[in-house]
Design an enzyme around this catalytic site. Structure first.
Site, short mmCIF file in Angstrom:
data_model
loop_
_atom_site.label_atom_id
_atom_site.label_comp_id
_atom_site.label_asym_id
_atom_site.label_seq_id
_atom_site.Cartn_x
_atom_site.Cartn_y
_atom_site.Cartn_z
N LEU A 41 22.13 -60.11 -22.72
CA LEU A 41 23.16 -59.35 -21.91
C LEU A 41 22.50 -58.33 -20.92
CD1 LEU A 41 26.08 -57.35 -23.18
CD2 LEU A 41 24.45 -56.06 -21.92
N ASP A 44 23.90 -52.71 -15.99
CA ASP A 44 23.85 -51.94 -14.69
C ASP A 44 22.65 -52.44 -13.77
OD1 ASP A 44 25.56 -50.55 -16.05
OD2 ASP A 44 24.50 -48.71 -16.28
N TYR A 103 17.99 -46.55 -20.76
CA TYR A 103 19.37 -46.54 -19.97
C TYR A 103 18.93 -46.43 -18.52
CZ TYR A 103 22.44 -46.67 -24.08
OH TYR A 103 23.11 -47.12 -25.10
N GLU A 221 29.87 -41.90 -14.82
CA GLU A 221 28.49 -42.57 -15.03
C GLU A 221 28.03 -43.14 -13.75
OE1 GLU A 221 29.71 -45.72 -17.95
OE2 GLU A 221 28.51 -44.78 -19.45
C1 FRU Z 1 26.97 -47.94 -17.51
C2 FRU Z 1 26.08 -47.32 -18.64
C3 FRU Z 1 25.23 -46.33 -18.09
C4 FRU Z 1 24.13 -46.43 -19.07
C5 FRU Z 1 23.79 -47.76 -19.40
C6 FRU Z 1 23.59 -48.19 -20.70
O1 FRU Z 1 27.38 -49.40 -17.74
O2 FRU Z 1 26.90 -47.13 -19.73
O3 FRU Z 1 25.89 -44.99 -18.16
O4 FRU Z 1 22.94 -45.76 -18.65
O5 FRU Z 1 25.47 -48.42 -19.06
O6 FRU Z 1 23.18 -49.77 -20.85
#
Ligand code: FRU
Length: 480
Positions: A41, A44, A103, A221
Site C-alpha cells: 500500500l 501520502d 508517518y 492532516e
Molecule cells: C494522511 C495520513 C497522515 C499520516 C499518514 C500515515 O493520509 O493519515 O496524517 O501521517 O497518513 O500513513
C-alpha cells in the site's frame, strides 16, 4: 541493536517486492504515468524535493499488505520528473519512537545534506497513541541516518499531531504540523527554530472556528504553507466536513486558504476554504519549490477509508498511486494546477481530429486507447457535450446548467456515481488517461478532477457525444 531492526525491515521489504513482482506487474491496472508502490500500500507523498538537481518523492508505504499499518518511507528519484527510479527504502519503523510507523513529513536541503522531518507514530497495546516529530539526515540522498526525536507533543493537543512540513524564511526555519486540540477541533500549528533541532511553538496558524472557515472538522492532516505569486497559501486535508451541495463529497477533503502569514505572531489572516480537486480520489498533497523556482505539487490519488477494501488491484498485491506532478500558480484568487511541461516528453503518435456534432456521437478508432493524453479545444458548446472513456467513465459539460460532471462506475457497487462543479465556460479539457485513473485539467488548470477507474481490460473505446451543437478539436498522444 536498533540499527539491526531497521536493516532487517529493509531486507524484508526487498524480499516482499521480489516475492510478488510477477503478481504486481501482471496487473493490467498498473499505471504508466504515475508512481505506484512496488508492492503493498502507498498513501501520502512525503519529502518532495529537488536536491542537487535530482527530484525525490518519498511515499508512505506498507510493503507487507494492502492495509494501512506501520509505514515505511519508500523512495523514488528522477532527473526529469518523468522517468523515476525506485531507490532504497529511506525510513523503516524500527525504533522505539516510530515503531508503529514513520508517518508523513517533508524534506529540506541544509549544509550539503538532505534532512527529513517525519512523525514517529507509537501505539501501546491498549491502542493509546504517542507522537514524536523526528529527524533523519542524508549526505548522498540515498541513505538516511535517523537522528531521533526533535519534538515531543506540546500541551493542548491530542496525540493526533503529525505531518511536519519545514521551510526557511529569512534566517529562521519554520514547521507546520496538522493536529486537533483537546476539544477535538482541527488546527495547524506553527513552530520556529534557528538550528532545526530546537523548536519553539508559536501557536495555531489558524484553526477550525477561526476567521472565515467556521466550524471545520475534528482533525487537519498534512499541512503545507508556502508563498505563491505574492500570497501565502495554507494547504491541508481536513477531516470531519459534511457534504454541502457539490462540495466535500469525499470521505475526507483537501483544500487551501490564502492570505498573509504574520511570521512574528504566527498567524495567517485568510479567507474561506476552497477544495483543490473535484474528483473522487485526491488527498494529502505536498508541494516543493524546485531549483527553477517552480512550486510543484504531487498528491495521493486515494482517500483514507474511502472504499479502500474494494480496490481490485489488491488481488495483485498493491493499492493506490500518486498523481502526476503539477505546477501551481495563484491567479484570480485561486490555485491553478497544470501538468508539468516535462510530461510532454511522453507524447507519442499524435492524432488530431476536428468535429462538428449535432445531436450525435462520434468515435474515431485511432483515438481509442487505455493510456494516453487527450487535449480538447472546445470552440462551441450549445447544449451538452460528453466524452466517454471505455464505457466506464465520462466527463460531461452542460452549457445551460453551467455544470461540469465526472461520472464513473463505482468500484464498490457497480452503480454510476458523480462529482461536479459549477463553471461558466469550458474552453479546454486536458486528460491524462491511464490504465486505472483519469486526471482532468479544465481551462488550463482552473479546476481539476482526479479519480481512479477500473474498466474492462478489453474495452478501449473513446466516444464523443453532443446533445445540441458542439464544435471541437481533439489531439491525442499515446503514452511513449
Ligand atoms: C494522511 C495520513 C497522515 C499520516 C499518514 C500515515 O493520509 O493519515 O496524517 O501521517 O497518513 O500513513
Amino acid at each position: 541493536m536498533m540499527l539491526e531492526r531497521n536493516e532487517e525491515l529493509k531486507e524484508l521489504a526487498i524480499k516482499e517486492i521480489k516475492a510478488h513482482r510477477e503478481t504486481v506487474e501482471g496487473d493490467h491496472y498498473r499505471s504508466r504515468y504515475h508512481l505506484m508502490p512496488p508492492v503493498g500500500l502507498l498513501n501520502d507523498p512525503n519529502g518532495f524535493i529537488q536536491w542537487k538537481g535530482v527530484y525525490h518523492v518519498f511515499f508512505q508505504w506498507m510493503p507487507f499488505s494492502t492495509e494501512h499499518g506501520a509505514k515505511f518511507w519508500g523512495h523514488y528519484s528522477s532527473t526529469d520528473l518523468v522517468h523515476w527510479e525506485l531507490a532504497p527504502t529511506a525510513l523503516t519503523p524500527g525504533d522505539w519512537y516510530d515503531k508503529n510507523g514513520c508517518y508523513s513529513g517533508s524534506a529540506i536541503s541544509h549544509e550539503d545534506k538532505m534532512l527529513l522531518f517525519y512523525t514517529g507514530n507509537v501505539k501501546d497495546e491498549a491502542g493509546n497513541r504517542e507522537t514524536y516529530q523526528c529527524l533523519a539526515e542524508s549526505t548522498d540522498g540515498i541513505h538516511f541516518d535517523k537522528k531521533g526525536v526533535i519534538l515531543d507533543l506540546p500541551e493542548g493537543y491530542t496525540a493526533h499531531f503529525r505531518d511536519p512540513k519545514v521551510w526557511q524564511h529569512l534566517d529562521k526555519w519554520y514547521m507546520v504540523i496538522g493536529t486537533q486540540n483537546l476539544a477535538e477541533e482541527g488546527r495547524v500549528v506553527l513552530l520556529e527554530s534557528s538550528d532545526l533541532k530546537n523548536w519553539e511553538l508559536k501557536g495555531d496558524v489558524t484553526a477550525s472556528g477561526h476567521q472565515e472557515v467556521g466550524s471545520f472538522g475534528y482533525m487537519w492532516e498534512c499541512p503545507d504553507l508556502f508563498e505563491l505569486d505574492g500570497t501565502d497559501v495554507l494547504l491541508f486535508s481536513p477531516q470531519g466536513l459534511e457534504p454541502e451541495g457539490d462540495l466535500y463529497q469525499n470521505v475526507y477533503q483537501t483544500g487551501y486558504l490564502t492570505g498573509q502569514l504574520d511570521y512574528k505572531e504566527g498567524k495567517l489572516s485568510h479567507g474561506s476554504f476552497r477544495e483543490l480537486d473535484r474528483g473522487f480520489e485526491f488527498y494529502a498533497p505536498q508541494t516543493t519549490l524546485d531549483e527553477n523556482g517552480r512550486r510543484l505539487l504531487i498528491g495521493w490519488m486515494g482517500v483514507p477509508e474511502q472504499g479502500e477494501d474494494h480496490h481490485p488491484t489488491r488481488e495483485h498485491k498493491w493499492i493506490h498511486m500518486l498523481t502526476i506532478p503539477r505546477e501551481l500558480h495563484y491567479v484570480n484568487d485561486k490555485l491553478i494546477q497544470r501538468p508539468v511541461p516535462e510530461l510532454q516528453a511522453l507524447r507519442h503518435e499524435r492524432v488530431e481530429k476536428t468535429a462538428s456534432l449535432s445531436n450525435e456521437k462520434i468515435e474515431w478508432t485511432e483515438m481509442n486507447g487505455t493510456v494516453y493524453e487527450l487535449l480538447l479545444h472546445l470552440k462551441k458548446i450549445d447544449g451538452s457535450f460528453s466524452i466517454h472513456f471505455r464505457n466506464h467513465a465520462s466527463m460531461i459539460f452542460d452549457s445551460e446548467e453551467q455544470k461540469l460532471t465526472f461520472m464513473r462506475v463505482s468500484f464498490i457497487d457497480g452503480k454510476e456515481e458523480s462529482r461536479s462543479c459549477s463553471i461558466a465556460e469550458v474552453r479546454e479539457l486536458r486528460f491524462y488517461v491511464d490504465a486505472s485513473s483519469i486526471e482532468v485539467f479544465v481551462n488550463g488548470g482552473e479546476e481539476v478532477f482526479t479519480s481512479r477507474i477500473f474498466p474492462n481490460k478489453s474495452d478501449d473505446s473513446l466516444v464523443f457525444k453532443a446533445v445540441g451543437e458542439v464544435l471541437f478539436e481533439a489531439i491525442k498522444w499515446k503514452f511513449k
